[in-house]
Design an enzyme around this catalytic site. Structure first.
Site, PDB file in Angstrom:
ATOM      1  N   LYS A  49       0.878  -1.628   0.085  1.00 37.21           N
ATOM      2  CA  LYS A  49      -0.279  -0.037  -0.133  1.00 37.21           C
ATOM      3  C   LYS A  49       0.920   0.782   0.201  1.00 37.21           C
ATOM      4  O   LYS A  49       0.912   1.983  -0.236  1.00 37.21           O
ATOM      5  CB  LYS A  49      -1.244  -0.161   1.173  1.00 37.21           C
ATOM      6  N   GLN A  93      -4.921  -2.306   9.825  1.00 36.61           N
ATOM      7  CA  GLN A  93      -5.082  -3.111   9.207  1.00 36.61           C
ATOM      8  C   GLN A  93      -6.278  -4.335  10.561  1.00 36.61           C
ATOM      9  O   GLN A  93      -5.439  -4.248  11.649  1.00 36.61           O
ATOM     10  CB  GLN A  93      -3.721  -2.787   9.052  1.00 36.61           C
ATOM     11  N   ASP A 116     -12.149   2.416   4.126  1.00 39.13           N
ATOM     12  CA  ASP A 116     -11.240   0.986   3.795  1.00 39.13           C
ATOM     13  C   ASP A 116     -13.659   0.786   4.102  1.00 39.13           C
ATOM     14  O   ASP A 116     -13.586  -0.844   3.968  1.00 39.13           O
ATOM     15  CB  ASP A 116     -11.502  -0.223   5.255  1.00 39.13           C
TER      16      ASP A 116
HETATM   17  N1  GUN Z   1      -6.437  -7.436   6.008  1.00 40.76           N
HETATM   18  C1  GUN Z   1      -6.999  -7.854   4.699  1.00 40.76           C
HETATM   19  N2  GUN Z   1      -7.881  -6.870   4.009  1.00 40.76           N
HETATM   20  C2  GUN Z   1      -7.541  -5.447   4.883  1.00 40.76           C
HETATM   21  C3  GUN Z   1      -8.073  -4.546   4.063  1.00 40.76           C
HETATM   22  O1  GUN Z   1      -8.284  -4.327   2.688  1.00 40.76           O
HETATM   23  N3  GUN Z   1      -7.909  -3.706   4.811  1.00 40.76           N
HETATM   24  C4  GUN Z   1      -8.327  -3.914   5.828  1.00 40.76           C
HETATM   25  N4  GUN Z   1      -8.311  -3.097   7.265  1.00 40.76           N
HETATM   26  N5  GUN Z   1      -7.215  -4.801   6.844  1.00 40.76           N
HETATM   27  C5  GUN Z   1      -7.493  -6.339   6.120  1.00 40.76           C
END
Ligand code: GUN
Length: 277
Positions: A49, A93, A116
């Site tokens: 990211k 996350q 998200d």
């Molecule tokens: N863990 C795995 N995929 C994601 C995601 O898209 N967002 C978040 N916050 N955690 C994750």
């Protein structure tokens, strides 16, 4: 016949568009990612990211806590970021270490910074078809279907998996496109009965080889959201070698949905910036 959906190509186009928007409008959106603990997969996702953000001109802040930190301090940090006008997106996350109240922590995020799309407000607005921030992986799935001109209206779409992050938001997005849905999950008694009927089959269950070629009909469109580690290899939830012989379109793993998730995160950060400004 090339029936492979190229998520790298489509996501690269999205990233290029975002970079252009950021350059032309001379903005610097910023994303803060909070990590609690040392989950290895999470560390890799965050690294990806960060790289993607910096490539398009999004400032990236990685805030990392030991898993010994208290829930209260994590919540205080989110409140600080909510009030920081230089931060446009906040992402916690997942998964959080055992003992942390995921709902409480996520819902501390200001809905306008919730890139998200997991807060009550964004979930509610998604259901009501109001404009909102939508979870990145479901957005990425819809972008792939759109890019390959897959029509959904009236079609039988089978969704395997009902997570808050993928399955549940996809239900809303598919319904909004007039799909006829069947939703399978770990308690479904006869998944094959449903997958066999599907014109479009979307699998987000987290089980390698869950879908085999006897479970799908000829011409099916397959979107494989699964990411399963087997040694050094990544595998989806679909037996690609078998199923790809029957599918009219199919996503590979890696190189299908994965890169779309990151591209859609960038999109959401820019959207969050625009909502706030
Ligand atoms: N863990 C795995 N995929 C994601 C995601 O898209 N967002 C978040 N916050 N955690 C994750």
């Amino acid at each position: 016949m090339n029936n492979i959906i190229d998520g790298i190509k489509i996501s690269t186009e999205i990233r290029k568009d975002i970079k252009q928007i950021i350059n032309e409008t001379k903005i610097t959106p910023a994303l803060a990612v909070i990590q609690v603990g040392d989950n290895k997969a999470s560390s890799i996702y965050i690294k990806n990211k960060k790289k993607a953000c910096e490539e398009v001109g999004i400032r990236f802040e990685h805030i990392k806590f030991n898993d010994t930190i208290s829930e209260e301090l994590v919540i205080n940090e989110i409140k600080r970021l909510n009030n920081d006008i230089s931060i446009n997106g906040i992402l916690v996350q997942l998964p959080l270490p055992l003992g942390f109240d995921e709902g409480k922590i996520i819902n501390t995020i200001s809905p306008v910074k919730d890139v998200d799309g997991l807060t009550y407000q964004n979930v509610g607005n998604l259901v009501l078809e109001n404009d909102c921030l939508v979870p990145c992986t479901p957005l990425g799935v819809m972008e792939l279907l759109k890019a390959y001109n897959v029509r959904l209206s009236g079609k039988n779409v089978c969704l395997v998996g009902r997570s808050n992050l993928v399955g549940k938001p996809l239900i809303q997005l598919l319904l909004r496109n007039d799909a006829t849905l069947s939703i399978c999950h770990s308690k479904s008694l006869d998944i094959k009965n449903h997958t066999k009927q599907a014109d479009v089959l979307i699998v987000a269950a987290g089980h390698p080889n869950l879908i085999t070629k006897d479970m799908v009909k000829d011409g099916v469109v397959i979107i494989d959201v699964g990411i399963n580690k087997e040694g050094n290899l990544l595998r989806g939830d679909v037996d690609f070698d078998g199923v790809s012989k029957k599918a009219s379109l199919i996503t590979p793993v890696p190189g299908g949905v994965g890169p779309m998730t990151v591209a859609c995160l960038l999109k959401n950060v820019v959207k969050a910036y625009q909502i706030q400004n």
